[in-house]
Each structure stands twice: as C-alpha cells, then as structure tokens.
Scaffold this motif. Structure first.
Motif, mmCIF file in Angstrom:
data_model
loop_
_atom_site.group_PDB
_atom_site.id
_atom_site.type_symbol
_atom_site.label_atom_id
_atom_site.label_comp_id
_atom_site.label_asym_id
_atom_site.label_seq_id
_atom_site.Cartn_x
_atom_site.Cartn_y
_atom_site.Cartn_z
ATOM 1 N N UNK A 379 0.828 -1.208 0.000
ATOM 2 C CA UNK A 379 0.000 0.000 0.000
ATOM 3 C C UNK A 379 0.863 1.259 0.000
ATOM 4 N N UNK A 380 1.933 1.246 0.814
ATOM 5 C CA UNK A 380 2.818 2.403 0.885
ATOM 6 C C UNK A 380 3.611 2.571 -0.413
ATOM 7 N N UNK A 381 4.008 1.448 -1.020
ATOM 8 C CA UNK A 381 4.740 1.512 -2.288
ATOM 9 C C UNK A 381 3.848 2.085 -3.395
ATOM 10 N N UNK A 382 2.581 1.707 -3.397
ATOM 11 C CA UNK A 382 1.642 2.253 -4.395
ATOM 12 C C UNK A 382 1.464 3.759 -4.201
ATOM 13 N N UNK A 383 1.407 4.192 -2.940
ATOM 14 C CA UNK A 383 1.307 5.627 -2.673
ATOM 15 C C UNK A 383 2.553 6.365 -3.178
ATOM 16 N N UNK A 384 3.703 5.693 -3.042
ATOM 17 C CA UNK A 384 4.948 6.283 -3.544
ATOM 18 C C UNK A 384 4.894 6.460 -5.056
ATOM 19 N N UNK A 385 4.344 5.464 -5.743
ATOM 20 C CA UNK A 385 4.240 5.557 -7.200
ATOM 21 C C UNK A 385 3.311 6.690 -7.625
ATOM 22 N N UNK A 386 2.275 6.941 -6.834
ATOM 23 C CA UNK A 386 1.380 8.055 -7.145
ATOM 24 C C UNK A 386 2.128 9.388 -7.050
ATOM 25 N N UNK A 387 2.998 9.508 -6.041
ATOM 26 C CA UNK A 387 3.799 10.718 -5.908
ATOM 27 C C UNK A 387 4.758 10.868 -7.091
ATOM 28 N N UNK A 388 5.340 9.741 -7.491
ATOM 29 C CA UNK A 388 6.297 9.769 -8.600
ATOM 30 C C UNK A 388 5.598 10.135 -9.905
ATOM 31 N N UNK A 389 4.368 9.656 -10.083
ATOM 32 C CA UNK A 389 3.608 9.995 -11.296
ATOM 33 C C UNK A 389 3.368 11.492 -11.401
ATOM 34 N N UNK A 390 3.097 12.124 -10.257
ATOM 35 C CA UNK A 390 2.882 13.570 -10.262
ATOM 36 C C UNK A 390 4.158 14.313 -10.646
ATOM 37 N N UNK A 391 5.298 13.791 -10.179
ATOM 38 C CA UNK A 391 6.571 14.451 -10.469
ATOM 39 C C UNK A 391 7.074 14.145 -11.878
ATOM 40 N N UNK A 392 6.755 12.936 -12.374
ATOM 41 C CA UNK A 392 7.239 12.514 -13.698
ATOM 42 C C UNK A 392 6.079 11.890 -14.483
ATOM 43 N N UNK A 393 5.149 12.710 -14.960
ATOM 44 C CA UNK A 393 3.965 12.182 -15.649
ATOM 45 C C UNK A 393 4.271 11.455 -16.960
ATOM 46 N N UNK A 394 5.461 11.689 -17.513
ATOM 47 C CA UNK A 394 5.811 11.052 -18.789
ATOM 48 C C UNK A 394 6.492 9.700 -18.609
ATOM 49 N N UNK A 395 6.802 9.315 -17.369
ATOM 50 C CA UNK A 395 7.475 8.040 -17.127
ATOM 51 C C UNK A 395 6.487 6.881 -17.272
ATOM 52 N N UNK A 396 7.014 5.753 -17.737
ATOM 53 C CA UNK A 396 6.229 4.523 -17.803
ATOM 54 C C UNK A 396 6.928 3.468 -16.952
ATOM 55 N N UNK A 397 6.179 2.891 -16.046
ATOM 56 C CA UNK A 397 6.785 1.875 -15.172
ATOM 57 C C UNK A 397 5.746 0.844 -14.772
ATOM 58 N N UNK A 398 6.239 -0.303 -14.309
ATOM 59 C CA UNK A 398 5.353 -1.400 -13.907
ATOM 60 C C UNK A 398 4.609 -1.051 -12.625
ATOM 61 N N UNK A 399 3.521 -1.754 -12.393
ATOM 62 C CA UNK A 399 2.766 -1.584 -11.156
ATOM 63 C C UNK A 399 3.332 -2.498 -10.082
ATOM 64 N N UNK A 400 2.900 -2.254 -8.863
ATOM 65 C CA UNK A 400 3.283 -3.112 -7.750
ATOM 66 C C UNK A 400 2.463 -4.398 -7.808
ATOM 67 N N UNK A 401 3.158 -5.520 -7.695
ATOM 68 C CA UNK A 401 2.479 -6.810 -7.726
ATOM 69 C C UNK A 401 2.029 -7.211 -6.339
ATOM 70 N N UNK A 402 0.750 -7.573 -6.218
ATOM 71 C CA UNK A 402 0.231 -8.036 -4.924
ATOM 72 C C UNK A 402 0.707 -9.461 -4.700
ATOM 73 N N UNK A 403 1.356 -9.697 -3.557
ATOM 74 C CA UNK A 403 1.883 -11.036 -3.268
ATOM 75 C C UNK A 403 0.754 -12.030 -3.102
ATOM 76 N N UNK A 404 0.962 -13.199 -3.644
ATOM 77 C CA UNK A 404 -0.049 -14.262 -3.526
ATOM 78 C C UNK A 404 0.380 -15.272 -2.466
#
Length: 404
Positions: A379-404
């Motif tokens: 959950x915290x890593x996903x929140x981090x990615x949201x912050x990064x998207x705001x700072x770098x909207x042109x970046x493309x990166x993978x999502x966080x995988x939910x552990x099974x």
C-alpha cells in the motif's frame, strides 16, 4: 528592492520544518551521542590478519613436516577449515537445541533457508556463494532462554574431537609420519575457528564471547533474544515485536530493538515520533548494527520525501551510499525495498533505477507471500508511485504486484 524583500517575507512558513528544528534544539540539550568504549571498537581487520597468519603458519609447518607438496597443503588447509566449521556448528546446533534455541537462518554456498514459527522460505544467490552464516533464535519467541551453553557448545564440541585426533596421532605411530602429522596439524588448524569465536572483541558478525559479554544480564539477554526473533520476522516479512525501553543507556542489546519501533511509527504515519526515534538511532549508533543503520537512513529519507523535504533527503544520499557499500552481509528488507522506490523516483530521478527498484520489490513480495506486513508495504509503495507519477507524468513503469 523593497518589493522583493516584502515578497520574501510573505513566503509561507514550513510548519513541519519549524517544528522539527525547535524539537531538535530542545532534545539536543538532553541527548548526547555515546562515546566509544573498548567493546565498541571493531577488531575485524586485525582479527583477519591474525587468522591469515595462523593459517599460513600451520600450513607451512604441515608442509615442512611431511612429504606432501604445496598443492596438497593448500587443499588440506581448505578441507581442515571447512571440517572445523562444520564440527563447530554441529556442536552449536546440539547445545542450542538443549538450551531452547533453534536454527532460524542458514546461508551456505549461496543457498539460504530462513525458518520462522509457522513459515519458511528459501532462496539462492550466486553472488553469496562464499557466504556462510547461521543464526539461532529462541524456539519460543516469548521466552528468554539462557544462551551460555549454546554460545560455547560449538567450541566445546570441536575441542573434544580435536583433542581426540591429537591423542590418536600421538599414541598410534603406526599410522605413518605423514598421516600422523596431517591429523595433528589439521586438528590444531581448526582451533583457529575456536579462537575466532573466543576472543573478547567486537567483530563485523558478533562472535560467541562478545555476545556472552553483552548479554550477561537477564534484561540484556532478553533484549538480544527479541532482536533475534525480530531479525527472522524481518526476513520473513512478518510483523516485529515492538519494545520500548525507559532507557537505552549502558546496554549494547537494547538499541538493537530501535528499528522495529521506527518501522511501526512509519506504518502508523507518526511523523514526529519517527523523527525522535531516528535521533535515538543516531545517539546509540555504536550499538545499532550497520544493517539497521542503513535501513534507518532509508526510512529517514522516505519520511523527508513524503513531507516534501527534498533538500534534507539529498544530504543523506551520499552517506547512505557509503554505508551500504561498507556494510557486510547486507540484505535489504521489504521496508528497505519500499523506501528504494521513492528514493529512485524522487531523489535519484532515474526511470531506470525506479524500474529496478519496482522489480526488486515485486520479487521480494512474491518470495515473502501475502502477510499483513507485506500488504502494508504494498500500500505504501503504491502511494509512492502516485507521488512519482505527479513528479514525472511522462514516465512509464510497472505496477506493484500483490503477493499471492
């Protein structure tokens, strides 16, 4: 000019920064960093020289006293040391079990097995092929077993076998000069392992005598046992036992339990409390092991970045890089990998570093499986990615995988 000065005076006040500065000034009056004492000095390099000298001396003596060549002597030294390490650990495992401990982690030739109460994971890394580590933990994580028998069981077990081999080499001359001296020098060479564990010095990895010294009181032994349990929980992605002490003074084991407190405060979004805990890490850093210091620095950078304090975070990057490189046997936890995501995206500002950080985090999630702690980290890593998207909207990166 007057207009510019007026605009500068009208700049919004950074409340967090102001509070932190005031709190730091207040606490600095009461908090002083521990002074280094004899037991805080790391003797790893001098001990390495002693061990190397001992190995060379026994090897030279064996070759001089037998008809074997240099190639055999080298092979003999390797086999004798491996045999000594194996015998030492067999003895330690036996006496550890009798004392209320079990093997929680074993790393050998790149293979690593970590065992908790209801969970075990294994992995292999070719980069760790020369590593050998065994970590013992209480069988009952709520108990406080005495550790003296476990700590010195390996030395006792090896000494008995080595003495028996020396006696055989002396009383059975019919074995021949080569075999007799090979047995004797091999047994004596193995005592280097015993000496390494018996010297009362601090080394990179705490040896048996140093551990016995710092856990001489019941309270310190309990704190160390808690640290061992938390270390395994940390490697398994399980929640740690958070213990807060009234004082960490005059103890070399209680500071080992500061990091779980910091992790929990970060989870609970207790920003000011976490900053105070970071000051504890700095005050007692002589007795906070390097691996924990690295993780505390990463959490500090994470806190600064989540509170838009980029300049303070930038100042920690160079010390962090140096600390990681100088830390032996460094294994990043799931919390450390979560911090790396935000650091890569907002501080390193590298799309490639971010991709690697996400990949490492996802691999660790898959290895650890779905636990309450891993879910918090995701959950915290996903929140981090949201912050990064705001700072770098042109970046493309993978999502966080939910552990099974």
């Amino acid at each position: 000019m007057a207009e510019n000065n007026e605009q500068e005076n009208l700049k919004p006040i950074d409340v967090d920064q102001l509070l932190d500065k005031q709190s730091e000034q207040t606490r600095s009056k009461f908090i002083k960093e521990d002074k280094k004492k004899f037991l805080d000095i790391n003797f790893s390099w001098p001990m390495l020289i002693v061990v190397a000298g001992g190995i060379f001396g026994f090897g030279f003596a064996m070759q001089s006293g037998t008809t074997y060549g240099a190639g055999f002597a080298i092979l003999y030294i390797i086999i004798a040391l491996i045999a000594a390490i194996i015998l030492y650990n067999i003895g330690k495992m036996i006496f550890a079990s009798l004392s209320g401990y079990k093997v929680g982690r074993i790393e050998c030739f790149g293979y690593e097995l970590i065992r908790g109460k209801n969970k075990s994971i294994s992995s292999y890394s070719i980069s760790n092929i020369l590593e050998f580590h065994v970590t013992y933990v209480p069988k009952d994580e709520n108990a406080n077993p005495k550790n003296r028998l476990m700590l010195f069981g390996g030395e006792l077990f090896y000494s008995l076998i080595a003495i028996a081999l020396i006696v055989v080499s002396v009383v059975v001359p019919s074995l021949g000069a080569n075999i007799t001296k090979t047995l004797m020098y091999g047994a004596l060479l193995g005592f280097i392992v015993v000496i390494y564990e018996m010297v009362p010095f601090r080394l990179d990895n705490y040896n048996d005598t140093y551990t016995a010294i710092i856990t001489s009181s019941e309270e310190d032994r309990k704190a160390y046992n808690t640290y061992l349990v938390n270390y395994i929980n940390d490697r398994l992605g399980l929640e740690n036992k958070v213990i807060v002490y009234d004082s960490y003074d005059n103890s070399r084991t209680k500071p080992l339990n500061i990091l779980p407190k910091l992790n929990q405060e970060v989870y609970d979004n207790k920003y000011q409390e976490a900053l105070k805990t970071l000051e504890l890490v700095n005050k007692y850093k002589l007795n906070v092991i390097p691996n924990q210091q690295v993780e505390a620095m990463q959490e500090e950078i994470y806190l600064f970045l989540t509170h838009s304090r980029t300049k303070e975070a930038e100042k920690l990057m160079l010390p962090l890089d140096k600390k990681i490189k100088s830390t032996p046997d460094y294994h990043p936890s799931i919390s450390s990998l979560r911090c790396s995501i935000l650091i890569s995206g907002l501080l390193a500002n590298s799309e490639y570093d971010l991709a690697d950080s996400i990949l490492d985090f996802n691999k660790e999630c898959k290895k650890l499986g779905k636990t309450p702690r891993v879910e918090k980290e995701i959950e915290m890593a996903k929140n981090s990615l949201e912050r990064i998207k705001l700072a770098h909207p042109d970046w493309k990166f993978d999502n966080i995988t939910i552990a099974e």
